[in-house]
Design an enzyme around this catalytic site. Sequence first.
Site, PDB file in Angstrom:
ATOM      1  N   ARG A 180      60.615  24.789  85.856  1.00 24.97           N
ATOM      2  CA  ARG A 180      60.925  26.144  85.385  1.00 24.97           C
ATOM      3  C   ARG A 180      60.187  26.481  84.092  1.00 24.97           C
ATOM      4  O   ARG A 180      60.214  27.622  83.640  1.00 24.97           O
ATOM      5  CB  ARG A 180      62.420  26.295  85.168  1.00 24.97           C
ATOM      6  CG  ARG A 180      63.012  25.418  84.068  1.00 24.97           C
ATOM      7  CD  ARG A 180      64.510  25.563  84.076  1.00 24.97           C
ATOM      8  NE  ARG A 180      65.186  24.722  83.112  1.00 24.97           N
ATOM      9  CZ  ARG A 180      66.517  24.667  83.003  1.00 24.97           C
ATOM     10  NH1 ARG A 180      67.268  25.391  83.799  1.00 24.97           N
ATOM     11  NH2 ARG A 180      67.077  23.882  82.113  1.00 24.97           N
ATOM     12  N   GLU A 378      56.527  20.844  73.188  1.00 23.68           N
ATOM     13  CA  GLU A 378      57.405  21.922  73.649  1.00 23.68           C
ATOM     14  C   GLU A 378      56.729  23.204  73.175  1.00 23.68           C
ATOM     15  O   GLU A 378      56.649  23.466  71.977  1.00 23.68           O
ATOM     16  CB  GLU A 378      58.805  21.821  73.040  1.00 23.68           C
ATOM     17  CG  GLU A 378      59.581  20.571  73.413  1.00 23.68           C
ATOM     18  CD  GLU A 378      60.183  20.597  74.818  1.00 23.68           C
ATOM     19  OE1 GLU A 378      60.067  21.635  75.505  1.00 23.68           O
ATOM     20  OE2 GLU A 378      60.751  19.578  75.211  1.00 23.68           O
TER      21      GLU A 378
HETATM   22 ZN   LIG Z   1      60.722  20.023  79.853  1.00 22.64          ZN
END
Ligand SMILES: [Zn+2]
Length: 417
Positions: A180, A378
């Site tokens: 996702r 991230e």
């Molecule tokens: Zn992840």
Amino acid sequence: MSTFIILIFMCAAQVGAKIYSHYHLFKVIPQNQFQLTGLKAMFEDGDYKIDFWIAPSSVNRTTEFLVPPSYVSRVKGILHSLDAETHILNKNIQEVIDQENEEQAHNGSQYTAYASNSVTDKYASYNEIKNLLHSYETKYKHLSVIKFGKSFEGRDLVAIKFSTGPGKRVIFVESGMHCREWISIASSLKIIERMATTLGQDPEIDELLRLYDWIFVPTVNPDGYYYTHNFDRMWRKNRRPINFFCTGTDLNRNFAAGWGGPGASPNPCNPTFRGTSVFSEPEAKALASFVKLVQPIAFFSVHAYSQYIMTPYGYTYKKPADSMELTHLAHKAAAAIKAVNGLKFTVGTPPELLYIATGGAYDWAKLEANVKYSYAFELRPTQSYGNGFLLPKRNIKPSSLELFAALKTFAKGFYNR
Ligand SMILES: [Zn+2]
């Protein structure tokens, strides 16, 4: 219930995509141990159907989670009983998914500031990505497409390798393990596009390909990625059924790095399910074999979101002996990212920034595959942005430039070591 009726139910469940009407996105920052314990109980109890986007970790750290409408009042009640300050970032996440779908359909329109490519300017499907890589292979001599395995549902696990001559060390970049996190896939694909199409015209690409070979795996979890495009936008795991009720393993909890420890669930219904054993999942196992074969000097896992550059380890508070060196380079990369669009990326280990997470790919690369420089990103947005994973596609180009700046800085940092 007869098998026939069960089959009808299962088929019915497959018709159309999951609708997230009036799902609420909550944000809570626990102020004390009592509140943290309550949030962790919610995280571990699958009955609430709560999807944690950022799991509870420690006091004063943000947690974000998506709650179905039928549970909203119950969750509010629990948070009230914990006396926790609660922010609702979004009251109908389906609206954002609808906007994203609409945007996907109108390709290239309002974002003409950048060179337009119908595949890399949007969140491309698995097939579009695979076809694009193959089209590069027929057109360019400095790259090749490598199939290194098959997913559970039989999709090819595909890498693209760039090389302008023999004898170079390899930098390895994988994305999409959590399917996702679309921005991680799209940002990597834009870099792939640049490396494929601008050799000889872009001095930065020329230099990076003079220093190293590069291998990108843009979609490590193709079944899950397909599923997010067609059935459930918020799916995180792979698609191998574990039991009658629950499907999927968190691939980034399935590697041999403290496997089975904290930060990975033994419950197959949990989004962070660790798998039935180490490397129980074909996608994780194939990636590991491929990395061992390639023996890269550096391994990058690209995830979203929170704007972090994470150094090893994720599975323990302990750090590797060369942690200072790795952290120093990560700070340089974060500075390079900031110079692109002004975004702040924070450097640290997962336990410092988020939580302990065992069974992760980049820990495994460092621990078991002898890869000295192993990191996880991230990407954008920050926590509290509101729609976390549902980032408008106009972010693809700037996010890819940020990732590129970081990779370039790392690559140059490794070179003389
Ligand atoms: Zn992840």
